[in-house]
Design a protein around this motif. Sequence first.
Motif: not given
Lengths: 355, 171
Positions: A205-214
Motif C-alpha cells: 500500500c505504501l508503494t502504491l501511494k508513492f508510485l501513484q503520486g499520492d
Amino acid sequence: MLKSADKIRARLASSNIVWTSASGSRPGKKPFKLDVKRSDDLLRQSSQSSYSPETIPVHGVTVLESKSPVEDLFETLEIDDSESEKQTSLSEVTKISKEVLQEGIAQLHPKIWTAVVDQQAIHETLEWQNTYKTVDMSFEQSRMETGNKRWAKPWGGSGHGYERVRDKTGPYFKGGAFTDEPRRPFISNFHMIDRVTRVKALVSCLTLKFLQGDMILVSNLSNSIDSISKKLNIKREPEMSYLVLNKDNNYPIPLENWIRSKKYYNLFPVEGLNAKSLLKYDKLILDLETLEYLEKRLLFEIERFDLLESHDEPEHPLLNSYWSSIMTSWKDEKFNQGGYRSGHHRFYKDWPQSF
Amino acid sequence: MLRASNIRKLASSAQVKNINPWKFVEDILPPIQIPTPDMNQKFPTPTGWQPPSPDLQTFDYPYFVERNRFHELDLVEEERSTEFFDLNYDNRYQDKHDIALRRRNPSDDMPVTHLYNCSGDIFQLRNEICAYLEEISGEPVAGQADEPEARITVTGKYSDFIRDFLYDKGF
C-alpha cells in the motif's frame, strides 16, 4: 573457469528486453533541475523527469522577505538574487509572503517504497481487518420469540384436512421456532494472519501511494499542510482526504488544535497505520522524522529472523478422517468446527490473573 | 485447610511472579535482528562468502540480483516430485496423497535450483546462466524466468556454480 562477458554475450541470440520492477535499472545519479515557471509545466515535464525512482521532493513553506510581490508559485532551487531585487515603479515596500517551495530531495528505501505489490496479501489483510474483531451473537428463536400468537388455534381440531395443531409457533411452520438449543455462547471470530502477509500488505500500500503520486513529504508538520497540499494539487481534484502521519501519540499541540476543525485531514500515529486506511484516504502526508521512524520499524519487520518461526509443522493430512472416525455426529455440530469456534468458550473471569 | 481463597493467594504470590518460564529457551535462541557482516576481513571468507562489489552500479548490467536478509545470494535446491492431487481445492484425496507420496519412485524426482530476488532483464540473465552451465556440464540445461516471482529456475543442482558466476559478476 568463467569466460569473459563478451564471449558469453556473443553466443546469445537477441532477446527481448523487458523492464520489470522499479529497481531493474540502477542508473547513476542524474543532475536535478526543476525549471518551471508555471504550475502546468510540471505536468508537461513529468515524463522527462530526472528524478531517480526512489527520491521524492520535500516541500515546505518558507517566509520570504521580498521587495516586490512574488508571482511565481514554483521557483528554482537556486534562487537568483537578481530576480528578487527587481526595481518596480512603485515604492519599494518589504513584503512578507509565505510561499510553497521545494526545500530539497529525500531518499526513500526501495524495499518499502518500490516493493513488488502483492495483491493477495492486500486482500487477505483487508478481509482480516474487517472480520477479526467481529463476534457471532446469532441465536435461534424459541417458540415465544417467533412473532406468532401463542395458543391461537388456526383451525379447530380435525376435519379440515390439516394436522391438529395448537398454534403456528412450532417448527413445522414457516416462521416457527427451531427444535435445537435456542441459545449458545457467543463465538468470537478472532484470528490472526501471518506477520509476513500483514507486512507485505502494508509495504504494497505504501508503494502504491508513492508510485501513484499520492505521497507528500513536508519539512514541518503544521498549518502549512493546507497550502502545500493545495499547491501540489495539479490535477485540481476536488475533496481530497488526507492521512497525516505522526511518529507518536503526542502530536504537536498547534497541529492537533488546527486539525480538529478540519474535516478532510486525519491524524494518525505510526502504530495506527493499516492497509485499509492507506487505501481509503487519498493522500499521505509525512514528516521527515516520521519517515525515518516508519522505515526503521518496517525494515526491522522485513529483515527479522525468528528461529522458532523458521520451521513449521504441517498438520497431518489424515487428521480430518481421524476426528470423524472418533466422533459420529458431533463433528458436524456448528460449534465443533475448529479450535477458536468451539462451544467451550472461556469467559474472561476464568482466565488466569497473570499469564 | 485448602480453600478457594487459598488457591487464589498461591497464584499471585511473589514466588510465582518471578519465574520466567522461557529462561532456558531465551539463552539458546539467537537475536531477532540479523547483524551486518564484518567488512574488515579478507574476502572471500574461508566458507566462500563474498559481499557485493562496491562498484556494482558502475558495471551497468541490465539485470540485478539482490541479496536476501541474510546477506546471501538466495539459491535453493529442490527435488521436484510429481504432483498428485491438489489438496488446496479438494481434501477428499488427502489419504491418497499421503499414500502416493510414500509409494512413488524417488528416481523420478527432478532436481532443480532456484535463484530468487532477480529483477530487470531476467531473460538475458537466464540465458547467460544456462550458457555458462552448459559449458561446465556438457549437457543441456533448461531455465525458467519467472518475473512476478522474481525467480530463475534451472534444471539440475548447480547452486555453487551459479554462486561463483554471480560473485564474479559482482552481485
